[in-house]
Design an enzyme around this catalytic site. Structure first.
Site, PDB file in Angstrom:
ATOM      1  N   ARG A  58     -87.873 -23.425  -9.209  1.00 23.80           N
ATOM      2  CA  ARG A  58     -88.727 -23.539 -10.390  1.00 23.80           C
ATOM      3  C   ARG A  58     -88.069 -24.349 -11.521  1.00 23.80           C
ATOM      4  O   ARG A  58     -88.761 -24.969 -12.312  1.00 23.80           O
ATOM      5  CB  ARG A  58     -89.072 -22.143 -10.901  1.00 23.80           C
ATOM      6  N   LYS A 159     -79.201 -11.835   3.399  1.00 22.39           N
ATOM      7  CA  LYS A 159     -79.185 -10.416   3.132  1.00 22.39           C
ATOM      8  C   LYS A 159     -79.374 -10.191   1.625  1.00 22.39           C
ATOM      9  O   LYS A 159     -79.086 -11.117   0.884  1.00 22.39           O
ATOM     10  CB  LYS A 159     -77.905  -9.766   3.636  1.00 22.39           C
ATOM     11  N   ASP A 246     -74.645  -2.408   0.585  1.00 23.31           N
ATOM     12  CA  ASP A 246     -74.072  -3.742   0.375  1.00 23.31           C
ATOM     13  C   ASP A 246     -73.121  -4.154   1.500  1.00 23.31           C
ATOM     14  O   ASP A 246     -73.053  -5.334   1.852  1.00 23.31           O
ATOM     15  CB  ASP A 246     -73.324  -3.755  -0.978  1.00 23.31           C
ATOM     16  N   HIS A 251     -72.267  -5.706   7.278  1.00 25.47           N
ATOM     17  CA  HIS A 251     -70.978  -6.221   7.752  1.00 25.47           C
ATOM     18  C   HIS A 251     -70.197  -5.197   8.595  1.00 25.47           C
ATOM     19  O   HIS A 251     -69.694  -5.520   9.667  1.00 25.47           O
ATOM     20  CB  HIS A 251     -70.115  -6.675   6.582  1.00 25.47           C
TER      21      HIS A 251
HETATM   22  C1  BG6 Z   1     -71.452  -9.700   0.459  1.00 22.16           C
HETATM   23  C2  BG6 Z   1     -71.545  -8.532  -0.484  1.00 22.16           C
HETATM   24  O1  BG6 Z   1     -72.397  -9.589   1.488  1.00 22.16           O
HETATM   25  O2  BG6 Z   1     -70.146  -9.738   1.041  1.00 22.16           O
HETATM   26  C3  BG6 Z   1     -70.470  -8.640  -1.562  1.00 22.16           C
HETATM   27  O3  BG6 Z   1     -72.816  -8.531  -1.103  1.00 22.16           O
HETATM   28  C4  BG6 Z   1     -69.105  -8.792  -0.933  1.00 22.16           C
HETATM   29  O4  BG6 Z   1     -70.493  -7.503  -2.415  1.00 22.16           O
HETATM   30  C5  BG6 Z   1     -69.108  -9.917   0.093  1.00 22.16           C
HETATM   31  O5  BG6 Z   1     -68.196  -9.087  -1.987  1.00 22.16           O
HETATM   32  C6  BG6 Z   1     -67.791  -9.938   0.852  1.00 22.16           C
HETATM   33  O6  BG6 Z   1     -67.748 -11.089   1.655  1.00 22.16           O
HETATM   34  P1  BG6 Z   1     -66.360 -11.766   2.042  1.00 22.16           P
HETATM   35  O7  BG6 Z   1     -66.732 -12.888   2.945  1.00 22.16           O
HETATM   36  O8  BG6 Z   1     -65.742 -12.217   0.750  1.00 22.16           O
HETATM   37  O9  BG6 Z   1     -65.536 -10.706   2.693  1.00 22.16           O
END
Ligand code: BG6
Length: 500
Positions: A58, A159, A246, A251
């Site tokens: 936008r 996500k 989160d 993950h």
């Molecule tokens: C994200 C989360 O998916 O992954 C974050 O929303 C987190 O809160 C991040 O900090 C961590 O990713 P990485 O690759 O830095 O371990």
């Protein structure tokens, strides 16, 4: 010997034009991740020859302003390479939820293929706030941008994919009204990490580990995703999500599936994802009573004064969880998962502890059992692996000492930079390979594990988060989770001196 992998080179140099359309292109994700990943792929000549990147958002921006803004995100490169990449970038100001407004983007995408004899492929990347996913998918469909008349159409969704099982199901069914499942690529960037993919190679390209990768030889598995950062500017989102949504739903559960799954028959999207789904289906679900023995939550001191966080918020910024996988391979083996913000250091790792020898013929101090061998898989930083075993100390009778074998990426792959996860994932979407993306049933199963845990935190008698001091290793109470099992958190890669 080096063997080459799939999708190292992009496809489509046969006159086909590929439009990578980023919806919500004026946000941080594009600036910090997508722009740099695409530029790096362009430098490595891995993008299709006729690729064009169209930013849609936008905010009012000219093509030139969009290019300059992306250049900043890429570390201000100059020279012919950047100029060539920049010539592939354009920007359209449009409301991505409004089909009328998207028709301008449609015209601009249509122009891309006018001089080409090939087909026009379109990848729609939803780099949007989650609330905009559904309206954006509807608008793409109404603007007829999703019709596969002259080339493929795919979409990438970031996500969080829903905030619980019911919202994830609703989003899946909304998306499926417009896109087939094989056109949908749900990102979990952990799957794009080199060391996470290497876990599959380690397990399934070597014959020595698989026979012992089960309850007969493994005593416990620990998975840690620790972060030193605080919530910072993301308070508003984070306070609604908390660490379980989160980090765990995506993950940590993804890491769990990769360490626990059976060997897929091929490195192919559905074969791989079928095995992951089996693991998620076998994770034992918890009742409120079980929760007290299986979960510790924490919140770092000072969290409630972060911008966007509700006063008195009980949102956990740390959790440690004990899970069991009810199948033949893993029955009775505890999987301890933990993650938190404001911890001592950033580190993602898995420790697999094997059983102690069943009979000890060597003398040990106080006749104590020897610890079992441990295998540490260091995912980030200091990527590599470390296997501990016992050795005889020379010239000291039968005294033993724990020694180790170490593998470091920086030694064996010196001179090869570990690419950002987004590079691999973008390349795979362009090549139509969904192996490293989560399928609809996988996402829903993951929510079905995490939802009851989150729900029970709101029930009377539910545990409140323990406080912990930022910069420490989380709430001391997380030790109790393992002490009841006569175990303890095993030292991480950094604690045992495994550093670059
Ligand atoms: C994200 C989360 O998916 O992954 C974050 O929303 C987190 O809160 C991040 O900090 C961590 O990713 P990485 O690759 O830095 O371990």
């Amino acid at each position: 010997m080096m063997t080459s992998g799939a999708n190292l080179l992009g496809s489509g140099d046969d006159g086909d034009v590929t439009a990578l359309v980023i919806l919500g292109a004026s946000g941080n994700l594009t600036h910090q991740k997508l722009g740099p990943a695409l530029f790096s792929l362009f430098q490595k000549e891995r993008l299709p020859n006729h690729v064009y990147i169209v930013g849609v958002a936008r905010n009012e921006m000219t093509d030139e302003e969009f290019r300059n803004w992306l250049r900043e995100g890429c570390g201000r490169p100059t020279g012919a390479e950047w100029d060539a990449f920049a010539s592939r970038l354009s920007y359209v100001t449009a409301d991505v939820t409004d089909p009328g407004s998207l028709s301008e983007a449609s015209a601009s995408i249509g122009h891309l293929s006018t001089d080409s004899d090939g087909r026009l492929n379109c990848l729609f990347y939803l780099a949007l706030a989650p609330g905009l996913y559904e309206p954006a998918v509807s608008a793409l469909s109404s603007a007829r941008l999703t019709v596969e008349a002259d080339g493929w159409r795919r979409m990438v969704v970031e996500k969080p994919f829903g905030s619980d099982l019911s919202t994830a199901r609703r989003l899946n069914s909304h998306i499926h009204k417009v896109f087939r499942e094989d056109q949908v690529y749900r990102i979990d960037h952990y799957l794009g990490k080199e060391t996470v993919q290497n876990l599959l190679v380690f397990r399934f390209a070597n014959a020595i580990f698989e026979p012992i990768w089960n309850r007969n030889y493994i005593d416990q598995v620990q998975i840690t995703v620790a972060e030193d950062v605080l919530v910072g500017e993301r308070g508003e989102y984070y306070d609604r999500a908390g660490v379980l949504r989160d980090m765990f739903q995506n993950h940590l559960l993804q890491l769990l599936t990769l360490v626990a799954m059976d060997p897929p028959y091929a490195f192919e999207a559905d074969a791989l994802r079928n095995e992951k789904v089996k693991v998620l289906s076998s994770v034992r679900r918890m009742s409120l009573r079980d929760l007290h023995q299986n979960l510790v939550i924490g919140q770092y001191d000072g969290y409630h004064v972060e911008p966007g966080v509700a006063p008195g918020s009980q949102t956990p910024t740390y959790a440690a969880l004990r899970l069991f996988i009810d199948n033949w391979r893993w029955q009775g083996v505890p999987f301890y998962l933990r993650s938190g913000k404001g911890l001592a250091r950033k580190s993602t790792e898995m420790v697999i502890q094997f059983h102690s020898p069943p009979h000890m013929m060597f003398p040990t101090p106080d006749d104590a059992d020897l610890p079992g061998n441990t295998l540490s898989i260091c995912i980030q930083p200091n990527e590599g692996m470390r296997l501990e075993f016992q050795s005889k100390v020379p010239d000291a009778g039968l005294e033993m000492k724990t020694v180790d074998l170490e593998f470091h990426y920086h030694d064996d792959f010196a001179g090869i930079d570990i690419p950002d996860a987004y590079e691999r994932l973008l390349l795979d979407v362009l090549a139509g390979d969904a192996s490293l993306f989560t399928r609809n049933d996988e996402i829903e199963l993951a929510w079905s594990i995490i939802d009851p845990i989150i729900d029970s935190l709101d029930m009377p008698g539910a545990p409140a988060p323990y406080r912990y001091i930022p910069g420490m290793s989380g709430p001391p109470h997380s030790e109790a989770l393992l002490q009841n099992d006569r175990r303890h958190w095993l030292p991480g890669c950094a604690e045992v001196g495994y550093v670059a």
